[in-house]
Design an enzyme around this catalytic site. Structure first.
Site, PDB file in Angstrom:
ATOM      1  N   ARG A  67       0.850  -1.189   0.000  1.00 16.45           N
ATOM      2  CA  ARG A  67       0.000   0.000   0.000  1.00 16.45           C
ATOM      3  C   ARG A  67       0.888   1.242   0.000  1.00 16.45           C
ATOM      4  NH1 ARG A  67      -3.481  -2.849  -1.373  1.00 16.45           N
ATOM      5  NH2 ARG A  67      -5.551  -3.175  -0.460  1.00 16.45           N
ATOM      6  N   GLU A 118      -4.173   7.032  -4.423  1.00 18.48           N
ATOM      7  CA  GLU A 118      -4.641   6.462  -5.694  1.00 18.48           C
ATOM      8  C   GLU A 118      -6.023   6.982  -6.036  1.00 18.48           C
ATOM      9  OE1 GLU A 118      -4.321   2.181  -5.647  1.00 18.48           O
ATOM     10  OE2 GLU A 118      -2.273   2.281  -4.934  1.00 18.48           O
ATOM     11  N   HIS A 135      -1.396  -0.254  -9.737  1.00 16.37           N
ATOM     12  CA  HIS A 135      -1.985  -1.217  -8.782  1.00 16.37           C
ATOM     13  C   HIS A 135      -2.403  -2.522  -9.503  1.00 16.37           C
ATOM     14  CE1 HIS A 135      -4.138  -1.489  -4.657  1.00 16.37           C
ATOM     15  NE2 HIS A 135      -3.929  -2.700  -5.129  1.00 16.37           N
TER      16      HIS A 135
END
Ligand code: 8YV
Length: 331
Positions: free
Chosen positions: A243, A272, A293
């Site tokens: 993350r 994001e 991602h």
């Protein structure tokens, strides 16, 4: 009389086999156009459903949970990480949270290894030379990267994904070092020939490649802080498939710009889908490799994740504890 089928709201489009099965089993409300739901739409969904199936793009915070309808009893996250959900708030409201562990371990570890190689061996830069039509031919001193064999890899977070990465790293001749909240079983350590560092600071100063593989929790927010990043060797690289919030992104950018850290491979970002323009510039300059991602983005993985979600919902509806229940104490 036939039992009423539970209303299951799924916030994003899922693989069609998964959606078909969801429709067969439940009163599934699907998101055909795949637009992320607004906060208001999430609130409406949570007011009118028995089960919510969110993804990493949905922020299910304490206020949304407090406003949930009385029927909502399960949040079956489509994803392993649950940092998008306020799990303690859900627990207080008597809402169970589940995730999809194990099924994305290998895919994420593969992508981590891919980023290590991409950064060390300048894959994206080299490929771009060809797609831009800029290659003037081979030269002994051109486009040189760094050998990874014999280097030290420091894994931050030796859970399932960290261990899967360690297995791959061994095959590439990397020496495995790790830091984890708890030392792993000695048999696992032996099998991986892994060296445990109780002190993250000390490990960071001694490895050539750092890989972030721990979950994002309040305790790991900015674990790789400016101070800790400065402990890394100037020639070291860092990769993150966990993350974005675990690394202080602003500090990392400054160090990359100043040449205080050699490179980075990032699949995840602090905010994001926004990626700082400075990072994009560093990517153009070849210092970093950026991915949107994609760690678990395989067809097989996404179908398996959907199956986990279905197993969790079905088990819960049948009156049992779902297998992938996430408790606040696990966060
Ligand atoms: C998923 C992930 O794509 O499962 C996770 O924790 O980070 C990703 O690989 C995402 O979470 C889906 O919701």
């Amino acid at each position: 009389m036939a039992k009423k089928r539970p209303v299951v709201v799924v916030t994003r489009r899922l693989p069609s086999v998964v959606e078909t099965r969801l429709r067969e089993l439940f009163e599934a409300k699907l998101n055909a156009d795949d637009q992320p739901m607004t906060r208001e739409q999430l609130g409406e969904a949570m007011a009118s459903s028995d089960v919510l199936v969110p993804t990493v793009t949905d922020e299910i915070d304490a206020d949304l949970i407090a406003a949930a309808g009385p029927a909502l009893k399960l949040i079956a996250n489509f994803g392993n990480g649950v940092d998008n959900i306020d799990v303690p708030a859900a627990s207080t409201r008597g809402i169970i949270v589940t995730n999809t562990p194990r099924v994305l371990t290998d895919d994420t570890a593969d992508m981590t290894m891919a980023l290590v190689l991409a950064v060390a061996r300048r894959l994206v830069e080299g490929a771009r030379t060809l797609s831009d039509g800029d290659w003037n031919g081979w030269s002994p001193t051109w486009m040189l990267g760094h050998r990874i064999t014999g280097k030290r890899l420091g894994i931050v977070g030796m859970g399932r994904i960290g261990q899967a990465l360690a297995r791959r790293a061994r095959a590439f001749g990397l020496a495995v070092h790790y830091h984890n909240r708890r030392r792993v079983d000695p048999r696992i350590e032996d099998a991986l020939e892994a060296t445990y560092w109780e002190s993250l600071d000390q490990m960071l100063a001694r490895v050539d490649i750092v890989s972030v593989n721990c979950p994002h929790t309040p305790a790991t927010f900015h674990l790789l802080s400016a101070r800790r990043l400065k402990l890394m060797k100037p020639g070291a690289i860092i990769v993150n498939t966990a993350r974005g919030e675990i690394i202080d992104e602003t500090a990392l950018i400054k160090m990359l710009e100043a040449g205080e850290i050699a490179g980075a491979g990032l699949d995840v970002f602090e905010h994001e889908p926004s990626v700082p323009p400075k990072l994009a510039r560093l990517a153009k300059a070849g210092k970093v490799t950026l991915l949107p991602h994609m760690g678990s983005a395989t067809n097989e993985g996404r179908i398996d994740m959907g199956e986990r979600v279905i197993v969790n919902i079905k088990t819960f509806i049948d009156g049992h504890t779902p297998p992938d229940r996430v408790l606040p104490s696990m966060i």
